[in-house]
Design an enzyme around this catalytic site. Sequence first.
Site, PDB file in Angstrom:
ATOM      1  CD  GLU A 151      -2.944   0.843   2.445  1.00 25.94           C
ATOM      2  OE1 GLU A 151      -2.455   0.545   3.561  1.00 25.94           O
ATOM      3  OE2 GLU A 151      -4.160   1.027   2.286  1.00 25.94           O
ATOM      4  CG  ASN A 189      -4.113  -1.291   9.238  1.00 28.09           C
ATOM      5  OD1 ASN A 189      -4.381  -2.492   9.152  1.00 28.09           O
ATOM      6  ND2 ASN A 189      -2.894  -0.846   9.392  1.00 28.09           N
TER       7      ASN A 189
HETATM    8  N1  3HC Z   1       9.075 -16.774   5.310  1.00 28.13           N
HETATM    9  C1  3HC Z   1       9.074 -17.954   4.708  1.00 28.13           C
HETATM   10  N2  3HC Z   1       8.082 -18.859   4.856  1.00 28.13           N
HETATM   11  C2  3HC Z   1       7.040 -18.501   5.640  1.00 28.13           C
HETATM   12  C3  3HC Z   1       6.971 -17.255   6.306  1.00 28.13           C
HETATM   13  C4  3HC Z   1       8.061 -16.374   6.110  1.00 28.13           C
HETATM   14  N3  3HC Z   1       8.107 -15.184   6.688  1.00 28.13           N
HETATM   15  N4  3HC Z   1       5.818 -17.203   7.023  1.00 28.13           N
HETATM   16  C5  3HC Z   1       5.172 -18.368   6.812  1.00 28.13           C
HETATM   17  N5  3HC Z   1       5.914 -19.152   5.982  1.00 28.13           N
HETATM   18  C6  3HC Z   1       5.631 -20.482   5.503  1.00 28.13           C
HETATM   19  C7  3HC Z   1       5.162 -21.370   6.608  1.00 28.13           C
HETATM   20  O1  3HC Z   1       6.250 -21.793   7.394  1.00 28.13           O
HETATM   21  C8  3HC Z   1       4.535 -22.501   5.828  1.00 28.13           C
HETATM   22  O2  3HC Z   1       5.537 -23.391   5.398  1.00 28.13           O
HETATM   23  P1  3HC Z   1       5.275 -24.983   5.390  1.00 28.13           P
HETATM   24  O3  3HC Z   1       4.153 -25.165   4.404  1.00 28.13           O
HETATM   25  O4  3HC Z   1       6.580 -25.527   4.924  1.00 28.13           O
HETATM   26  O5  3HC Z   1       4.913 -25.323   6.785  1.00 28.13           O
HETATM   27  C9  3HC Z   1       3.954 -21.788   4.607  1.00 28.13           C
HETATM   28  O6  3HC Z   1       4.569 -20.484   4.577  1.00 28.13           O
HETATM   29  C10 3HC Z   1       2.473 -21.632   4.637  1.00 28.13           C
HETATM   30  O7  3HC Z   1       2.092 -21.212   5.913  1.00 28.13           O
HETATM   31  P2  3HC Z   1       0.998 -21.929   6.749  1.00 28.13           P
HETATM   32  O8  3HC Z   1       0.927 -23.384   6.434  1.00 28.13           O
HETATM   33  O9  3HC Z   1       1.168 -21.503   8.173  1.00 28.13           O
HETATM   34  O10 3HC Z   1      -0.379 -21.363   6.373  1.00 28.13           O
HETATM   35  P3  3HC Z   1      -0.999 -20.583   5.189  1.00 28.13           P
HETATM   36  O11 3HC Z   1      -0.992 -21.371   3.949  1.00 28.13           O
HETATM   37  O12 3HC Z   1      -2.279 -20.132   5.789  1.00 28.13           O
HETATM   38  O13 3HC Z   1      -0.136 -19.305   4.897  1.00 28.13           O
HETATM   39  C11 3HC Z   1      -0.200 -17.010   5.578  1.00 28.13           C
HETATM   40  C12 3HC Z   1       0.270 -18.412   5.883  1.00 28.13           C
HETATM   41  C13 3HC Z   1       0.419 -16.532   4.270  1.00 28.13           C
HETATM   42  C14 3HC Z   1       0.318 -16.145   6.719  1.00 28.13           C
HETATM   43  C15 3HC Z   1      -1.756 -16.997   5.440  1.00 28.13           C
HETATM   44  O14 3HC Z   1      -2.326 -17.605   6.543  1.00 28.13           O
HETATM   45  C16 3HC Z   1      -2.294 -15.611   5.310  1.00 28.13           C
HETATM   46  O15 3HC Z   1      -2.304 -15.034   4.247  1.00 28.13           O
HETATM   47  N6  3HC Z   1      -2.811 -15.066   6.445  1.00 28.13           N
HETATM   48  C17 3HC Z   1      -3.323 -13.698   6.486  1.00 28.13           C
HETATM   49  C18 3HC Z   1      -2.173 -12.777   6.749  1.00 28.13           C
HETATM   50  C19 3HC Z   1      -2.611 -11.355   6.701  1.00 28.13           C
HETATM   51  O16 3HC Z   1      -3.763 -10.994   6.565  1.00 28.13           O
HETATM   52  N7  3HC Z   1      -1.621 -10.466   6.848  1.00 28.13           N
HETATM   53  C20 3HC Z   1      -1.857  -9.048   6.876  1.00 28.13           C
HETATM   54  C21 3HC Z   1      -1.847  -8.569   8.286  1.00 28.13           C
HETATM   55  S1  3HC Z   1      -2.210  -6.859   8.376  1.00 28.13           S
HETATM   56  C22 3HC Z   1      -0.717  -6.110   8.284  1.00 28.13           C
HETATM   57  O17 3HC Z   1       0.331  -6.717   8.233  1.00 28.13           O
HETATM   58  C23 3HC Z   1      -0.769  -4.621   8.232  1.00 28.13           C
HETATM   59  C24 3HC Z   1      -0.455  -3.977   9.537  1.00 28.13           C
HETATM   60  O18 3HC Z   1      -0.410  -2.598   9.330  1.00 28.13           O
HETATM   61  C25 3HC Z   1      -1.460  -4.269  10.622  1.00 28.13           C
END
Ligand code: 3HC
Length: 282
Positions: A151, A189
């Site tokens: 953003e 947000n």
């Molecule tokens: N680097 C590398 N790999 C990572 C990682 C990172 N930083 N974070 C997670 N992974 C990996 C996990 O270890 C996992 O690997 P694996 O399959 O080998 O175990 C893989 O990515 C997938 O993760 P998960 O199995 O835990 O689960 P998901 O498929 O659900 O993916 C997610 C994780 C991408 C975090 C997903 O759940 C998601 O999109 N969640 C929503 C996140 C969101 O909305 N973020 C925005 C927050 S708001 C913000 O940041 C703004 C602030 O101003 C508030």
Amino acid sequence: MTIEKIFVVGAGTMGNGIAQTAAVSGYQVTMMDVIPEALEKGQATIAKSVSKLLEKERITAEQHAAAMNIQAASDLSSVAAADIVIEAATENPQLKFKIFQELDEQARPGVILASNTSSISLTKLAAATQRPELVVGMHFFNPVPLMKLLEVVRGLATDETAVKTVVAIGETMGKVPVVVNDSPGFVSNRILCPMINEAVFTLQEGIASKEDIDTVMKLGMAHPMGPLTLADLIGLDVVLYVMEVLHENLGEDKYRPAPLLRRMVDAGYLGRKAGKGFYEYD
Ligand code: 3HC
């Protein structure tokens, strides 16, 4: 100006994610934090993340090496070498204003000062410097290496060339930039945090359990995480702070922070980073 060197202020969750993503995208990166333990933790997080991404063949050995080659700094003394600064320090307005004044003094003239702030006015941050036209928001999302959105926030004084430059950098970093105007909570947000706040009201009122609230939003709305799990990921203190900014600046009751959210922050239950939020973590 050709952008080759990026200086990231802050080695926390967002700072190390930004530094990693910039390094694997070909930029020479310096990551700075005044707290030595935070710097070490940030480097360890990057090492773990890139080794996982390499294992999955989502990055090459060269990109892995580039991330492991991020320079660490404990102060701003090397910021004069940077072609752009991305600030991702703690979300505290007074601290950020001070950092921006220092960056303005030490970065070269013409260098863009970007902020990853999730809620502080870019227009106000810009006014703390002598180069308001070069202050712009680069709001990344957690976890930075995986989330596609950038953003880009245009303050009142931000020059369009600065906007275009950070859009191009965002694209080089593999992100999809969306440009929005400065306003409390921006777009992301302004919409996300009231939804999470409403989930906390729903829990507080005993309408459903935390697990069921999360399941409703995961399975009914195809959200990757339920709102309470997401609040734990973001940090309950951050969500509360954003709600306070929305409430104060937009002046409407609908942005009133849920009392349970405030109580949890008071208790130190800040989410994943504290080992306990709505859920418990190892
Ligand atoms: N680097 C590398 N790999 C990572 C990682 C990172 N930083 N974070 C997670 N992974 C990996 C996990 O270890 C996992 O690997 P694996 O399959 O080998 O175990 C893989 O990515 C997938 O993760 P998960 O199995 O835990 O689960 P998901 O498929 O659900 O993916 C997610 C994780 C991408 C975090 C997903 O759940 C998601 O999109 N969640 C929503 C996140 C969101 O909305 N973020 C925005 C927050 S708001 C913000 O940041 C703004 C602030 O101003 C508030």
